[in-house]
Design a protein around this motif. Sequence first.
Motif, short mmCIF file in Angstrom:
data_model
loop_
_atom_site.label_atom_id
_atom_site.label_comp_id
_atom_site.label_asym_id
_atom_site.label_seq_id
_atom_site.Cartn_x
_atom_site.Cartn_y
_atom_site.Cartn_z
N GLU A 84 0.81 -1.22 0.00
CA GLU A 84 0.00 0.00 0.00
C GLU A 84 0.85 1.27 0.00
OE1 GLU A 84 -2.81 -0.09 3.17
OE2 GLU A 84 -3.82 -1.92 2.46
N LEU A 85 1.92 1.29 0.77
CA LEU A 85 2.69 2.52 0.94
C LEU A 85 3.55 2.80 -0.28
CD1 LEU A 85 3.45 4.81 2.94
CD2 LEU A 85 5.37 3.36 3.67
N THR A 86 3.47 4.04 -0.80
CA THR A 86 4.31 4.47 -1.91
C THR A 86 5.19 5.63 -1.47
OG1 THR A 86 2.77 6.15 -2.73
CG2 THR A 86 2.46 3.87 -3.53
N ALA A 87 6.22 5.92 -2.26
CA ALA A 87 7.09 7.05 -1.97
C ALA A 87 6.32 8.37 -2.06
CB ALA A 87 8.27 7.06 -2.95
N GLU A 88 5.35 8.43 -2.94
CA GLU A 88 4.54 9.65 -3.05
C GLU A 88 3.81 9.95 -1.75
OE1 GLU A 88 0.82 11.53 -5.64
OE2 GLU A 88 1.92 9.79 -6.42
N GLN A 89 3.29 8.91 -1.12
CA GLN A 89 2.60 9.10 0.15
C GLN A 89 3.57 9.59 1.23
OE1 GLN A 89 1.02 5.04 0.18
NE2 GLN A 89 -1.04 5.88 0.34
N VAL A 90 4.76 9.02 1.28
CA VAL A 90 5.74 9.45 2.28
C VAL A 90 6.12 10.90 2.04
CG1 VAL A 90 8.06 9.07 3.19
CG2 VAL A 90 6.65 7.11 2.54
N VAL A 91 6.42 11.26 0.80
CA VAL A 91 6.87 12.61 0.46
C VAL A 91 5.81 13.66 0.79
CG1 VAL A 91 7.36 14.12 -1.52
CG2 VAL A 91 8.59 11.97 -1.25
N ASN A 92 4.55 13.30 0.58
CA ASN A 92 3.49 14.30 0.71
C ASN A 92 2.72 14.26 2.02
OD1 ASN A 92 3.49 15.71 -1.98
ND2 ASN A 92 3.28 13.59 -2.67
N GLN A 93 2.89 13.20 2.82
CA GLN A 93 2.08 13.08 4.02
C GLN A 93 2.86 13.12 5.32
OE1 GLN A 93 -0.42 9.58 3.59
NE2 GLN A 93 -1.16 10.23 1.58
#
Length: 318
Positions: free
Chosen positions: A138-147
């Motif tokens: 489920e977890l993507t780099a986009e989620q980490v970068v933006n959240q």
Amino acid sequence: MAEPQHVPVLLEESLEYLNVRRGGVVCDATLGFAGHSSAIARRLGPQGKLIAFDRDEQAMAKAKVRLAELAEELGGEMPTVEFVPRPFSDIAEVLKPESLDGLLADFGVSSMQLDQAHRGFSFRADGPLDMRMDPRSELTAEQVVNQVDEEDLANLIYEYGEERRSRRIARAIVRARPVTTTAELARIVSACAPPIKGEKIHPATRTFQALRIRVNDELGEIQSLLKSAESLLKPGGRVVLISFHSLEDRLVKDKFKEAAADGRLDVLTRKPVVATEQESLRNPRSRSAKLRAAEKLEVKQGKVSSSQQRTSNKYRRR
């Protein structure tokens, strides 16, 4: 478009330290495009068994094709191959104790993953900020970068990327949100943290490394493998682990040191084995690779078998 060429790192050294014997049972915990596995299979012979783990189903599908081609080439000389589409942290749930003669893991990102822009591992070609080794995660780099909040993002980049300018980078990322592509993130990092004099790597390399480690829980995966590896080896069995940055190598080094102090493992590599100059020129991705190897010792009434100790010393790199 031609298939990206995958070149396994430290191949000859891996085979030397695994000491693959015909009829043995060897696990490749990181199958990838089957570079190491193909060479291992050639040595195992028809009575042997190769067990191959990979959580990347796309990589495993391509590896199956490659190993099928090898089977055709070898005729009846191919070992039994068992494919396990799971992360190597699950290895103890799949394999029985003392069932392996050899265990290999190459912790690097495969050439195939790096070269496919849509996987989002690299800034060399623009793609989505993904970085998942298992696309089902489920977890993507986009989620980490933006959240992730700025302080936690800075700590993540510092700890996993060993990036000294992490706070500056995290601040720039938060101000630029939303960030959705690899090229966009690379530009943001490069603008606030230009190249350091004397360094040959791209300014965004450490930030991308940190995000990839977080998305895939890479250090947690390695710790799980290290916890299980020793129990899965037969006495005299070998474990060969290839790391690509200091965080990985430190985990391996410390675990081997602990087991050696207790007389459970004989560490065969006093210092990590690195690529030769020729291999580094031929395959630039091998430059940061470090190989460590150990052999499981047979403990009888609290003492290590002297004959086994002499045998393992034969393979120790001076």
